[in-house]
Design an enzyme around this catalytic site. Structure first.
Site, mmCIF file in Angstrom:
data_model
loop_
_atom_site.group_PDB
_atom_site.id
_atom_site.type_symbol
_atom_site.label_atom_id
_atom_site.label_comp_id
_atom_site.label_asym_id
_atom_site.label_seq_id
_atom_site.Cartn_x
_atom_site.Cartn_y
_atom_site.Cartn_z
ATOM 1 N N HIS A 60 0.841 -1.190 0.000
ATOM 2 C CA HIS A 60 0.000 0.000 0.000
ATOM 3 C C HIS A 60 0.879 1.245 0.000
ATOM 4 O O HIS A 60 2.117 1.147 0.094
ATOM 5 C CB HIS A 60 -0.956 0.004 1.191
ATOM 6 C CG HIS A 60 -0.313 0.111 2.530
ATOM 7 N ND1 HIS A 60 0.551 -0.846 3.030
ATOM 8 C CD2 HIS A 60 -0.414 1.074 3.502
ATOM 9 C CE1 HIS A 60 0.940 -0.497 4.243
ATOM 10 N NE2 HIS A 60 0.382 0.675 4.551
ATOM 11 N N HIS A 62 1.368 3.896 2.040
ATOM 12 C CA HIS A 62 1.890 4.627 3.184
ATOM 13 C C HIS A 62 3.412 4.582 3.054
ATOM 14 O O HIS A 62 3.984 3.529 2.736
ATOM 15 C CB HIS A 62 1.406 4.034 4.500
ATOM 16 C CG HIS A 62 0.011 4.461 4.843
ATOM 17 N ND1 HIS A 62 -0.819 3.721 5.669
ATOM 18 C CD2 HIS A 62 -0.713 5.559 4.475
ATOM 19 C CE1 HIS A 62 -1.983 4.351 5.788
ATOM 20 N NE2 HIS A 62 -1.942 5.454 5.078
ATOM 21 N N ASP A 64 6.093 4.324 4.751
ATOM 22 C CA ASP A 64 7.002 3.358 5.361
ATOM 23 C C ASP A 64 7.004 2.019 4.626
ATOM 24 O O ASP A 64 7.758 1.109 5.002
ATOM 25 C CB ASP A 64 6.674 3.149 6.845
ATOM 26 C CG ASP A 64 5.232 2.756 7.102
ATOM 27 O OD1 ASP A 64 4.333 3.307 6.445
ATOM 28 O OD2 ASP A 64 4.995 1.893 7.971
ATOM 29 N N ASP A 209 -0.344 -4.037 6.786
ATOM 30 C CA ASP A 209 -1.093 -3.240 7.761
ATOM 31 C C ASP A 209 -2.587 -3.543 7.675
ATOM 32 O O ASP A 209 -3.207 -3.349 6.629
ATOM 33 C CB ASP A 209 -0.870 -1.757 7.492
ATOM 34 C CG ASP A 209 0.577 -1.344 7.701
ATOM 35 O OD1 ASP A 209 1.434 -2.236 7.770
ATOM 36 O OD2 ASP A 209 0.836 -0.140 7.787
#
Length: 300
Positions: A60, A62, A64, A209
């Site tokens: 995804h 994000h 990090d 996540d």
């Protein structure tokens, strides 16, 4: 089939831990899953060669989980990569990468193929040695997990036995498929006389996540090793829910329900310096729980 942890922390690097990245090695080919900041440095540190990487999977967008990608892609080109590279990621990543390469007037030395991840669970890679299936998880933004399955190479040839029964090497591929061999003198050489069991199918699931959920249980059921995020401990469960993450105890529940053989815990919040509490919390529910350690190689 082995997993090497390059980064096991969440949004911020802390206490010597780096943002998310890991590799899965299957028959010598290296698959990179997520590419947080510093991934290429971690690959150098732990002796992982980019020449063996032909597929990269991004869960995804994000930071990090992908901020290390532009650097890695560019370094491969600067070092003269020729082999094509396949990048599997949410569709929104392509214009970001295109813009980065365009403003720097970068022309890659190799062909970069971008594959947008489908919305639903789907087989996205079918390699001679392995397959990869992507599946949606539940996070604040569109996010995916990945199931990597090592294919069997069929029966294992025992050369001395084949020589004893005068079986030509040209027939070995048939032996690997389990076939018997009929000699010219009429003797039927049974397959199990000259072969042994080959490597079994292995299955590794990476659950990026995600909120605690059983929505992908059918995909990961019975895996040999499950990597599941556990950003928080149970004492911070409310925070986990609010931020669409899981606790160590919840990760263990997922592993238990799935009938996994081993659980790797990762994606730790930077609020925690020590990680032993994560193992203790998960082990109370699922005994074979391990805290992932950067640089450590885990057998699937």
């Amino acid at each position: 089939m082995k997993v090497t942890i390059l980064g096991n922390n969440s949004a911020l690097p802390a206490f010597g831990r780096h943002p998310t990245a890991q590799t899965v090695t299957v028959y010598g080919e290296v698959v990179l899953i997520d590419c947080g900041e510093g991934t290429q440095i971690q690959m150098q540190r732990y002796g992982l060669k980019w020449r063996s990487v032909h597929h990269i999977y991004i869960s995804h967008l994000h930071g990090d989980h992908y901020f290390g990608l532009p650097g890695l892609i560019n370094s491969m080109s600067l070092l003269g990569r020729i082999a094509p590279l396949h990048l599997h990621a949410p569709a929104e990543l392509k214009p970001i990468l295109d813009a980065i390469l365009e403003v720097a007037d970068t022309v890659l030395s190799y062909q970069l193929y971008f594959h947008a991840l489908p919305e639903a669970t789907a087989l996205i890679t079918d390699d001679p040695s392995f397959t990869v299936t992507s599946f949606p998880v539940e996070h604040r933004i569109k996010c995916y997990g990945f199931l990597v399955e090592r294919k069997t190479k069929g029966r294992k040839i025992v050369p001395e036995k084949c020589n004893e029964y005068e079986i030509p090497a040209a027939f070995y591929d048939h032996l690997k498929k389990g076939e018997d061999y009929e000699r010219k003198d009429g003797l039927v050489v049974k397959n199990d006389w000259v072969t042994e069991d080959g490597p079994a199918v292995k299955r590794y699931a990476y659950c990026a996540d995600t909120l605690f959920t059983d929505s992908f249980q059918d995909v990961i059921r019975g895996v040999d090793t499950l990597y599941h995020e556990c950003t928080y401990l149970e004492a911070d469960k409310a925070k986990a829910v609010a931020r669409y993450h899981s606790t160590a105890a919840q990760a263990a529940e997922v592993a238990k329900k799935a009938g996994a053989k081993q659980l790797l815990l990762g994606h730790f919040s930077s609020k925690y310096k020590e990680l032993e509490a994560f193992r203790e919390e998960a082990s109370a529910i699922f005994p074979n729980s391990l805290v992932s350690i950067e640089g450590t190689v885990y057998e699937v």
